[in-house]
Design a protein around this motif. Structure first.
Motif, PDB file in Angstrom:
ATOM      1  N   LEU A 171     -16.765  -8.653  -1.807  1.00 23.49           N
ATOM      2  CA  LEU A 171     -17.693  -8.580  -0.992  1.00 23.49           C
ATOM      3  C   LEU A 171     -17.483  -7.792   0.530  1.00 23.49           C
ATOM      4  O   LEU A 171     -18.453  -7.240   0.981  1.00 23.49           O
ATOM      5  CB  LEU A 171     -18.632  -9.769  -0.778  1.00 23.49           C
ATOM      6  CG  LEU A 171     -19.509 -10.267  -1.901  1.00 23.49           C
ATOM      7  CD1 LEU A 171     -20.072 -11.602  -1.554  1.00 23.49           C
ATOM      8  CD2 LEU A 171     -20.451  -9.130  -2.420  1.00 23.49           C
ATOM      9  N   LYS A 172     -16.283  -8.262   1.016  1.00 20.86           N
ATOM     10  CA  LYS A 172     -16.007  -8.061   2.334  1.00 20.86           C
ATOM     11  C   LYS A 172     -14.747  -7.133   2.599  1.00 20.86           C
ATOM     12  O   LYS A 172     -14.364  -6.457   3.728  1.00 20.86           O
ATOM     13  CB  LYS A 172     -15.608  -9.186   3.206  1.00 20.86           C
ATOM     14  CG  LYS A 172     -16.920 -10.189   3.306  1.00 20.86           C
ATOM     15  CD  LYS A 172     -16.553 -11.329   3.895  1.00 20.86           C
ATOM     16  CE  LYS A 172     -17.723 -12.065   4.167  1.00 20.86           C
ATOM     17  NZ  LYS A 172     -17.530 -13.647   4.934  1.00 20.86           N
ATOM     18  N   TYR A 173     -13.805  -7.101   1.308  1.00 18.49           N
ATOM     19  CA  TYR A 173     -12.499  -5.978   1.600  1.00 18.49           C
ATOM     20  C   TYR A 173     -11.917  -6.586   2.905  1.00 18.49           C
ATOM     21  O   TYR A 173     -11.725  -5.711   3.942  1.00 18.49           O
ATOM     22  CB  TYR A 173     -12.807  -4.714   1.668  1.00 18.49           C
ATOM     23  CG  TYR A 173     -11.944  -3.758   1.055  1.00 18.49           C
ATOM     24  CD1 TYR A 173     -10.839  -4.165   1.030  1.00 18.49           C
ATOM     25  CD2 TYR A 173     -12.215  -2.357   1.002  1.00 18.49           C
ATOM     26  CE1 TYR A 173      -9.659  -3.010   0.216  1.00 18.49           C
ATOM     27  CE2 TYR A 173     -11.409  -1.394   0.203  1.00 18.49           C
ATOM     28  CZ  TYR A 173     -10.008  -1.781   0.162  1.00 18.49           C
ATOM     29  OH  TYR A 173      -9.194  -1.004  -0.375  1.00 18.49           O
ATOM     30  N   PRO A 174     -11.346  -7.877   2.985  1.00 20.12           N
ATOM     31  CA  PRO A 174     -10.648  -8.321   4.026  1.00 20.12           C
ATOM     32  C   PRO A 174      -9.285  -7.767   4.369  1.00 20.12           C
ATOM     33  O   PRO A 174      -8.645  -7.888   5.606  1.00 20.12           O
ATOM     34  CB  PRO A 174     -10.651  -9.757   3.718  1.00 20.12           C
ATOM     35  CG  PRO A 174     -10.577  -9.886   2.322  1.00 20.12           C
ATOM     36  CD  PRO A 174     -11.204  -9.037   1.703  1.00 20.12           C
ATOM     37  N   TYR A 175      -8.486  -7.469   3.271  1.00 19.41           N
ATOM     38  CA  TYR A 175      -6.963  -7.035   3.495  1.00 19.41           C
ATOM     39  C   TYR A 175      -6.742  -5.642   3.333  1.00 19.41           C
ATOM     40  O   TYR A 175      -7.632  -5.037   2.644  1.00 19.41           O
ATOM     41  CB  TYR A 175      -6.228  -7.755   2.860  1.00 19.41           C
ATOM     42  CG  TYR A 175      -6.355  -9.485   2.786  1.00 19.41           C
ATOM     43  CD1 TYR A 175      -6.468  -9.693   3.951  1.00 19.41           C
ATOM     44  CD2 TYR A 175      -6.386 -10.133   1.616  1.00 19.41           C
ATOM     45  CE1 TYR A 175      -6.739 -11.282   4.014  1.00 19.41           C
ATOM     46  CE2 TYR A 175      -6.438 -11.593   1.785  1.00 19.41           C
ATOM     47  CZ  TYR A 175      -6.856 -12.150   2.986  1.00 19.41           C
ATOM     48  OH  TYR A 175      -6.985 -13.607   3.051  1.00 19.41           O
ATOM     49  N   CYS A 176      -5.971  -5.101   3.970  1.00 19.56           N
ATOM     50  CA  CYS A 176      -5.572  -3.831   3.912  1.00 19.56           C
ATOM     51  C   CYS A 176      -3.776  -3.738   3.525  1.00 19.56           C
ATOM     52  O   CYS A 176      -2.989  -4.395   3.883  1.00 19.56           O
ATOM     53  CB  CYS A 176      -5.445  -2.844   4.906  1.00 19.56           C
ATOM     54  SG  CYS A 176      -7.210  -2.689   5.391  1.00 19.56           S
ATOM     55  N   GLY A 177      -3.610  -2.763   2.624  1.00 18.87           N
ATOM     56  CA  GLY A 177      -1.952  -2.533   2.200  1.00 18.87           C
ATOM     57  C   GLY A 177      -0.949  -2.801   3.203  1.00 18.87           C
ATOM     58  O   GLY A 177       0.128  -3.043   2.962  1.00 18.87           O
ATOM     59  N   HIS A 178      -1.363  -1.995   4.462  1.00 15.34           N
ATOM     60  CA  HIS A 178      -0.327  -2.183   5.448  1.00 15.34           C
ATOM     61  C   HIS A 178       0.146  -3.583   5.949  1.00 15.34           C
ATOM     62  O   HIS A 178       1.101  -3.634   6.369  1.00 15.34           O
ATOM     63  CB  HIS A 178      -0.886  -1.338   6.746  1.00 15.34           C
ATOM     64  CG  HIS A 178      -1.703  -1.989   7.319  1.00 15.34           C
ATOM     65  ND1 HIS A 178      -2.987  -1.676   7.194  1.00 15.34           N
ATOM     66  CD2 HIS A 178      -1.810  -2.948   8.373  1.00 15.34           C
ATOM     67  CE1 HIS A 178      -3.698  -2.581   8.244  1.00 15.34           C
ATOM     68  NE2 HIS A 178      -2.979  -3.139   8.713  1.00 15.34           N
ATOM     69  N   GLN A 179      -0.518  -4.550   5.511  1.00 15.86           N
ATOM     70  CA  GLN A 179      -0.457  -5.885   6.009  1.00 15.86           C
ATOM     71  C   GLN A 179       0.732  -6.771   4.952  1.00 15.86           C
ATOM     72  O   GLN A 179       1.127  -7.425   5.169  1.00 15.86           O
ATOM     73  CB  GLN A 179      -1.734  -6.656   6.110  1.00 15.86           C
ATOM     74  CG  GLN A 179      -2.597  -6.280   6.974  1.00 15.86           C
ATOM     75  CD  GLN A 179      -4.146  -6.939   6.654  1.00 15.86           C
ATOM     76  OE1 GLN A 179      -4.883  -6.377   6.008  1.00 15.86           O
ATOM     77  NE2 GLN A 179      -4.226  -7.676   7.872  1.00 15.86           N
ATOM     78  N   PHE A 180       0.825  -5.965   3.653  1.00 17.04           N
ATOM     79  CA  PHE A 180       1.375  -6.587   2.608  1.00 17.04           C
ATOM     80  C   PHE A 180       2.836  -6.674   2.539  1.00 17.04           C
ATOM     81  O   PHE A 180       3.522  -5.716   2.614  1.00 17.04           O
ATOM     82  CB  PHE A 180       0.957  -5.873   1.206  1.00 17.04           C
ATOM     83  CG  PHE A 180      -0.668  -6.060   0.918  1.00 17.04           C
ATOM     84  CD1 PHE A 180      -1.346  -6.716   2.041  1.00 17.04           C
ATOM     85  CD2 PHE A 180      -1.182  -5.669  -0.091  1.00 17.04           C
ATOM     86  CE1 PHE A 180      -2.897  -7.163   1.777  1.00 17.04           C
ATOM     87  CE2 PHE A 180      -2.477  -5.621  -0.315  1.00 17.04           C
ATOM     88  CZ  PHE A 180      -3.307  -6.486   0.475  1.00 17.04           C
ATOM     89  N   LEU A 181       3.399  -7.826   2.204  1.00 23.23           N
ATOM     90  CA  LEU A 181       4.697  -7.855   1.453  1.00 23.23           C
ATOM     91  C   LEU A 181       4.527  -8.702   0.061  1.00 23.23           C
ATOM     92  O   LEU A 181       3.700  -9.770   0.211  1.00 23.23           O
ATOM     93  CB  LEU A 181       5.750  -8.560   2.320  1.00 23.23           C
ATOM     94  CG  LEU A 181       7.088  -8.874   1.774  1.00 23.23           C
ATOM     95  CD1 LEU A 181       7.728  -7.819   1.877  1.00 23.23           C
ATOM     96  CD2 LEU A 181       7.714 -10.350   2.427  1.00 23.23           C
TER      97      LEU A 181
END
Length: 319
Positions: free
Chosen positions: A141-151
């Protein structure tokens, strides 16, 4: 020491690419490999990449994406090229803090996905954008995360092909899987300066609202459904969710509300008055995840059952 692969996907990114590459190569944690896959750039991006590869021939591997199908597919295919124990995805126009990978490795524990926080960088202004824990409803519903934040760990790799089959973005796919598996850590550590500009491929989630009343949104949606009008955007979005969620439910089924979500996604995809009323029943069962409490009143029941119709009006061109 655990090995780390960095995945960068490029497309006409010459303006900011050197800054991003320099910040990655300056990481305090030793990197195993930097996988860079270009999606058919027509500017000086490839010249920059080959220049860096000459300086770091054993570290940087460059690929040209043969499909040219946008950043979603480019990232998914590039992730499959990695060999490291951990994988971190990078945009082509941000700047990483020097200890980003080191901090994420230290904090991830036995989780599959670490989500750091970042600064939203508009012109000369940088505003903290904090990563917060979320549930399954928040992700779709909100799409809270983006790929640049990921490990993330290699435990995610088997799900990448499912994402390719579903044509789902890597960041939403990995978020869904990690939340489903309860293998996600959200960190307040600000590790990325996330540059926003006109050519940016990814957008910040916006809950689009306007001056039209909630009742008018319901009426608009009802009229649209009576005319058999459907949003192709919503149909494609929930087809993706249906594919991924069905796979998770059939191969795992550990998420307590898994089957309700499977049913909900299929109902939302249909886009009829009857299917959206049935979707309201699903939201009724999911009310604690979506609204934060399970208390009921006549007003709350009205809010829940009309939510799919109001949501369709707002998101029909936005999902």
């Amino acid at each position: 020491m655990k090995t780390v692969s960095i995945v960068i996907c490029t497309y006409n990114g010459e303006q900011y690419l050197r800054e991003q590459l320099d910040s990655i190569l300056a990481q305090s944690y030793p990197l195993y490999e930097v996988i860079i896959q270009d999606d058919g750039s027509t500017d000086g991006t490839m010249d920059i990449l080959y220049d860096y590869q000459k300086k770091y021939p054993t570290l940087i591997r460059i690929y040209e994406h043969k499909i040219h199908d946008g950043w979603n597919r480019n990232f998914l295919d590039a992730i499959l090229l990695t060999k490291g124990d951990y994988i971190a995805c990078s945009d082509q126009d941000d700047i990483w803090e020097p200890d980003k990978i080191e901090r994420q490795i230290a904090e991830i524990g036995d989780n599959w996905l670490h989500v750091c926080s970042s600064y939203i960088w508009n012109d000369d202004k940088q505003t903290p954008y904090y990563s917060t824990p979320c549930n399954f409803a928040d992700v779709f519903l909100k799409y809270p995360y983006c790929g640049h934040q990921f490990l993330f760990t290699r435990d995610m790799i088997p799900f990448v092909q499912i994402g390719i089959n579903a044509d789902m973005s890597h960041d939403r796919l990995l978020s869904l899987v990690a939340v489903y598996k309860n293998k996600i850590f959200s960190s307040k550590y600000l590790g990325v300066h996330w540059r926003r500009h006109d050519a940016t491929a990814t957008k910040i989630y916006e809950n689009k609202e306007d001056e039209i009343s909630g009742f008018s949104k319901i009426v608009f949606t009802l009229k649209a459904f009576l005319r058999n009008k459907k949003s192709s955007v919503i149909e494609r979005a929930f087809n993706k969710y249906d594919i991924v969620m069905t796979h998770l439910d059939e191969t795992d089924g550990s998420y307590p509300l898994s089957q309700i979500y499977c049913k909900l996604f299929r109902l939302l995809k249909k886009q009829t008055i009857w299917s959206y009323l049935k979707a309201g029943t699903c939201f009724l069962k999911l009310r604690k995840e979506v609204w934060g409490d399970d208390k009921l009143s006549l007003r709350k029941i009205y809010t829940i059952y009309t939510f799919p119709f109001r949501w369709w009006y707002v998101q029909k061109d936005n999902v």
